[in-house]
Enzyme design. Structure first.
Site, PDB file in Angstrom:
ATOM      1  CD  GLN A 235      -2.663   1.221   2.563  1.00  0.00           C
ATOM      2  OE1 GLN A 235      -2.098   1.274   3.655  1.00  0.00           O
ATOM      3  NE2 GLN A 235      -3.970   1.195   2.438  1.00  0.00           N
TER       4      GLN A 235
ATOM      5  CE1 TYR B 124      -2.206   7.993   7.777  1.00  0.00           C
ATOM      6  CE2 TYR B 124      -3.648   6.257   6.964  1.00  0.00           C
ATOM      7  CZ  TYR B 124      -2.799   6.761   7.943  1.00  0.00           C
ATOM      8  OH  TYR B 124      -2.547   6.035   9.074  1.00  0.00           O
TER       9      TYR B 124
ATOM     10  NE  ARG C  28      -9.149  -5.196  14.106  1.00  0.00           N
ATOM     11  CZ  ARG C  28     -10.316  -4.767  14.552  1.00  0.00           C
ATOM     12  NH1 ARG C  28     -10.396  -4.269  15.783  1.00  0.00           N
ATOM     13  NH2 ARG C  28     -11.392  -4.810  13.804  1.00  0.00           N
TER      14      ARG C  28
ATOM     15  CB  CYS D 265      -8.759 -10.943  16.116  1.00  0.00           C
ATOM     16  SG  CYS D 265      -9.022  -9.214  16.504  1.00  0.00           S
TER      17      CYS D 265
ATOM     18  CB  CYS E 105      -3.007  -4.638  16.797  1.00  0.00           C
ATOM     19  SG  CYS E 105      -4.770  -4.525  17.130  1.00  0.00           S
TER      20      CYS E 105
ATOM     21  CB  CYS F  49      -1.692 -10.213  19.244  1.00  0.00           C
ATOM     22  SG  CYS F  49      -3.339 -10.911  19.134  1.00  0.00           S
TER      23      CYS F  49
ATOM     24  CB  ALA G  77      -2.357 -15.382  32.971  1.00  0.00           C
TER      25      ALA G  77
HETATM   26  C1  FMN Z   1      -2.357  -2.064  13.918  1.00  0.00           C
HETATM   27  C2  FMN Z   1      -3.166  -1.664  12.720  1.00  0.00           C
HETATM   28  C3  FMN Z   1      -2.568  -0.947  11.702  1.00  0.00           C
HETATM   29  C4  FMN Z   1      -3.292  -0.591  10.557  1.00  0.00           C
HETATM   30  N1  FMN Z   1      -2.647   0.038   9.539  1.00  0.00           N
HETATM   31  C5  FMN Z   1      -3.295   0.249   8.367  1.00  0.00           C
HETATM   32  C6  FMN Z   1      -2.583   0.700   7.222  1.00  0.00           C
HETATM   33  O1  FMN Z   1      -1.362   0.821   7.226  1.00  0.00           O
HETATM   34  N2  FMN Z   1      -3.320   0.966   6.108  1.00  0.00           N
HETATM   35  C7  FMN Z   1      -4.656   0.754   6.029  1.00  0.00           C
HETATM   36  O2  FMN Z   1      -5.262   0.993   4.993  1.00  0.00           O
HETATM   37  N3  FMN Z   1      -5.343   0.254   7.095  1.00  0.00           N
HETATM   38  C8  FMN Z   1      -4.694  -0.025   8.243  1.00  0.00           C
HETATM   39  N4  FMN Z   1      -5.361  -0.615   9.287  1.00  0.00           N
HETATM   40  C9  FMN Z   1      -6.773  -1.064   9.088  1.00  0.00           C
HETATM   41  C10 FMN Z   1      -6.835  -2.562   8.682  1.00  0.00           C
HETATM   42  O3  FMN Z   1      -6.221  -2.791   7.448  1.00  0.00           O
HETATM   43  C11 FMN Z   1      -8.274  -3.105   8.630  1.00  0.00           C
HETATM   44  O4  FMN Z   1      -8.942  -2.478   7.585  1.00  0.00           O
HETATM   45  C12 FMN Z   1      -9.047  -2.901   9.928  1.00  0.00           C
HETATM   46  O5  FMN Z   1      -8.262  -3.331  11.016  1.00  0.00           O
HETATM   47  C13 FMN Z   1     -10.383  -3.652   9.950  1.00  0.00           C
HETATM   48  O6  FMN Z   1     -10.264  -4.988   9.588  1.00  0.00           O
HETATM   49  P1  FMN Z   1     -10.106  -6.186  10.661  1.00  0.00           P
HETATM   50  O7  FMN Z   1     -11.324  -6.183  11.538  1.00  0.00           O
HETATM   51  O8  FMN Z   1     -10.009  -7.418   9.836  1.00  0.00           O
HETATM   52  O9  FMN Z   1      -8.887  -5.905  11.440  1.00  0.00           O
HETATM   53  C14 FMN Z   1      -4.666  -0.943  10.446  1.00  0.00           C
HETATM   54  C15 FMN Z   1      -5.266  -1.650  11.485  1.00  0.00           C
HETATM   55  C16 FMN Z   1      -4.535  -2.025  12.603  1.00  0.00           C
HETATM   56  C17 FMN Z   1      -5.201  -2.827  13.683  1.00  0.00           C
HETATM   57  S1  SF4 Z   2      -4.501  -7.174  20.088  1.00  0.00           S
HETATM   58 FE1  SF4 Z   2      -4.874  -9.095  18.982  1.00  0.00          FE
HETATM   59  S2  SF4 Z   2      -6.889  -9.713  19.726  1.00  0.00           S
HETATM   60 FE2  SF4 Z   2      -6.704  -7.549  20.240  1.00  0.00          FE
HETATM   61  S3  SF4 Z   2      -7.546  -6.485  18.464  1.00  0.00           S
HETATM   62 FE3  SF4 Z   2      -5.376  -6.617  18.103  1.00  0.00          FE
HETATM   63  S4  SF4 Z   2      -5.164  -8.460  16.867  1.00  0.00           S
HETATM   64 FE4  SF4 Z   2      -7.170  -8.570  17.822  1.00  0.00          FE
END
Ligand code: FMN
Ligand code: SF4
Length: 650
Positions: A89, A159, A304, A327, A334, A347, A378
């Site tokens: 990206q 962004y 996640r 998750c 995260c 995590c 734990a």
């Molecule tokens: C730690 C973290 C970093 C992320 N960094 C980006 C990123 O660099 N670019 C982006 O488009 N989305 C970013 N996201 C969003 C994720 O790509 C994703 O769209 C969002 O977490 C929802 O999907 P999920 O429920 O499967 O995590 C980030 C999310 C997390 C948790």
């Molecule tokens: S820390 Fe781990 S369990 Fe919690 S939201 Fe992030 S990926 Fe999911």
């Protein structure tokens, strides 16, 4: 580009890069594990096209110069070995950059911060816009040369491109502002330049915030109408949502159902006829399949979910769904680590995000007996880990059920996703034939000694903390009393669905207090929070705090901050307000949520009982100090270090 399946790892910043923005070997290992785990496409986290002005995060990857290419080549080569495709990206952070990191005032479409209260950017000059457009193209070209199979242009999430697209952050009066066509002009130029650089046969994904979920921002309807102005160079849309001020709908809070926002991908797909990715709390294979089968999206994006479970695809494909470590959308390890604490991602449920599960290949060379006292998360992690490396493990749990506080709290309907963690641990434990679990068994030193332990793990958790406030002892948790703590509340659940504006007063403003607040506002209670600190939820993770602030606003929660509880009476709190005046706060229900404290009923006895022996008593999780679940999981896994130092490994 042909994908072997329809699961894509969505881009997620990790803070795993080297300080200079180069990919580290640990970073490659992190992506390799997900490729090995079966995912069809990995979209690598946002990479910087314009350093330092456009950089984002503590240690962000860079591809603004050729010198970053060799290590990224190594990455694509490694991922390809496992049959996965890989893209990256490309991004300019715009107003989301921070002057403290870049040494420069951030830039944007206009002088409007990318989130409430953050830095005021400088509007870009026209020539600068064209220079940045070129940089996107150059970076995409480099990505292609590094062996990536595709690129993704980040046009969402507050962004730079999104700051031009959103009427909330674009107030320009030139050809880059005003009408939708003008606001999309920068995006269109970027896409055209990237296409020019990568040629016609290289897929370009564009990530959008289809609904910004903010008043005055773009709605889904706006996006459906306006996406035409981006031109026709995108090959696929990665349909995300929300901006910084609505982050909990982008990095979804735990109570949103799996795939709740797939309707947006469906709408974009129907209107524009291009392949679309959807994401958002998708953890359940059944739900993922349903989204695909309904034709709502072509690709399931998982972020996640793959931090927590790198092997999600393989486990599902092999019918090992019960082994999924889902998750729980807690956002602690995260996004809180990465965005708020400048730490690398970790995590709550996966203590080995970057290094992987190879630990289980190591086995003890001689018999090692481990007794674990306490079957919370734990204790279970420690017990499973020790059993997996060949120890003989005995787990003693006082209550009838395993899972501890996580199991208890997740009985709150809004918190049910949390139950996936104790469920996973219990299932993992049930498959380990050298792990013997005794529930309804209270530990004492004599009982523990009967197992001839080499290592004793104390994981007895925490209990609600009750300060010595006048009246509290007489009233707390008594049968006919209105004053309860979280334990008693759970016992008394469910409360009526419609509480008809009954007054609920919560003492405290931390995570548990906010969970209680959320439960009662949704049941039509009139909620007041009494907090000693100047703000509520001050130590919460970023996403949850934003969500809870919004929830308090939406439901009109009375927030009494800098207010100390002086006395607890049968039907009212006596408090001292910030002006030093005494006030009465009447209630129908009161909850004491003033934190948790370590609970150690047998630790001292164990320490004394094994003082003159070679047995190590290892105290972990909340019984060491009440904290988040994540620390307990990590300390549970760290039993490996105890086994090592006791000389049980080869
Ligand atoms: C730690 C973290 C970093 C992320 N960094 C980006 C990123 O660099 N670019 C982006 O488009 N989305 C970013 N996201 C969003 C994720 O790509 C994703 O769209 C969002 O977490 C929802 O999907 P999920 O429920 O499967 O995590 C980030 C999310 C997390 C948790
Ligand atoms: S820390 Fe781990 S369990 Fe919690 S939201 Fe992030 S990926 Fe999911």
């Amino acid at each position: 580009m042909t994908l072997k399946n329809r699961v894509m790892m969505t881009p997620m910043g990790t803070n795993f890069a080297e300080q200079n923005g180069e990919m580290s070997f640990m970073h490659i290992n992190y992506y390799e594990q997900r490729a090995k785990g079966g995912v069809g496409l990995i979209m690598v986290e946002n990479i910087c096209v314009d350093y330092p002005l456009g950089s984002n995060g503590t240690s962000q990857l860079r591809l603004d110069q050729d010198s970053y290419m060799p290590r990224l080549y190594k990455l694509t080569e490694t991922v390809h070995k496992h049959g996965a495709c890989i893209g990256v990206q490309i991004n300019h952070a715009g107003a989301s950059a921070k002057e403290a990191r870049t040494g420069m005032q951030p830039v944007s479409a206009s002088d409007i911060p990318s989130k409430t209260g953050s830095e005021v950017p400088r509007p870009l000059e026209k020539e600068e816009i064209y220079e940045i457009v070129k940089k996107y193209g150059e970076t995409a070209k480099r990505a292609q040369q590094c062996g990536f199979d595709c690129v993704e242009i980040h046009a969402g999430h507050s962004y730079l491109i999104s700051q031009f697209i959103s009427p909330l952050t674009n107030k320009r009066t030139d050809e880059f502002g005003g009408s939708a066509e003008n606001r999309y002009r920068f995006a269109r130029l970027v896409l055209e330049e990237v296409r020019k650089q990568v040629g016609p046969f290289f897929p370009i994904f564009v990530r959008i915030s289809a609904d910004e979920f903010l008043e005055g921002g773009n709605t889904l309807e706006d996006t459906l109408n306006d996406l035409q102005y981006m031109g026709d160079e995108a090959d696929a849309y990665d349909v995300s949502a929300a901006l910084n001020d609505s982050l909990y709908k982008q990095i979804d809070s735990n109570y949103f159902p799996d795939g709740w926002r797939s309707y947006m991908a469906k709408a974009v797909k129907e209107k524009y006829g291009k392949p679309c990715v959807t994401m958002g709390n998708i953890r359940s294979p059944k739900r993922a399949e349903e989204i695909l089968a309904n034709g709502d999206a072509d690709i399931i994006g998982m972020g996640r979910g793959l931090i927590a479970e790198p092997e999600w695809v393989n486990k599902v494909a092999e019918g090992r769904e019960d082994e999924l470590r889902k998750c729980i959308s807690c956002n602690i390890g995260c996004i809180w680590h990465r965005a708020a604490l400048n730490q690398p991602i970790r995590c709550t449920v996966n203590p080995a995000v970057a290094v992987g599960e190879d630990y289980a290949k190591r086995k003890v060379k001689k018999n090692c007996n481990v007794v674990v006292v306490g079957g919370g998360t734990a204790g279970l992690e420690a017990a499973c880990t020790a059993a997996e490396v060949g120890c003989t493990v005995f787990l003693l749990e006082k209550s009838a059920k395993l899972g501890g506080l996580a199991e208890l709290i997740s009985d709150i309907p809004e918190k049910t996703r949390m139950k996936d963690f104790p469920n996973y641990l219990r299932n993992r434990a049930s498959k380990l034939h050298n792990l013997f679990i005794f529930t309804e068994t209270e530990a004492n030193v004599d009982l523990v000694k009967k197992f001839h332990p080499d290592i004793v793990v104390n994981a007895t958790g925490s209990l609600p903390f009750t300060p010595p406030i006048t009246g509290v002892n007489e009233l707390l948790n008594k049968d006919d009393s209105k004053v309860a703590n979280i334990m008693k509340m759970m016992e008394r659940m469910p409360y009526p669905d419609d509480m008809k504006r009954d007054k609920v007063v919560i003492a405290g403003g931390g995570a548990v207090a906010l969970d209680v607040m959320e439960y009662f506002v949704r049941r039509n209670a009139d909620v007041t929070m009494v907090e000693m600190m100047p703000s509520i939820g001050a130590r919460m993770d970023t996403v949850t705090k934003l969500d809870q602030d919004n929830c308090m606003k939406e439901y009109g929660v009375h927030q009494m901050v800098s207010t100390t509880l002086q006395e607890v009476k049968e039907d009212r709190f006596i408090v001292k307000n910030p002006q030093g005046e005494i006030e009465e706060v009447p209630f129908d229900y009161a909850f004491m949520c003033l934190g948790l404290k370590a609970y150690n009923p047998v630790l001292e006895e164990l320490q004394k009982g094994f003082a003159d022996t070679n047995v190590e008593v290892y105290n972990i999780g909340d019984s060491l100090r009440a904290r988040h679940i994540i620390e307990g999981t990590e300390e549970g896994r760290n039993i490996l270090e105890v086994i090592e130092r006791k000389g049980f490994f080869e």
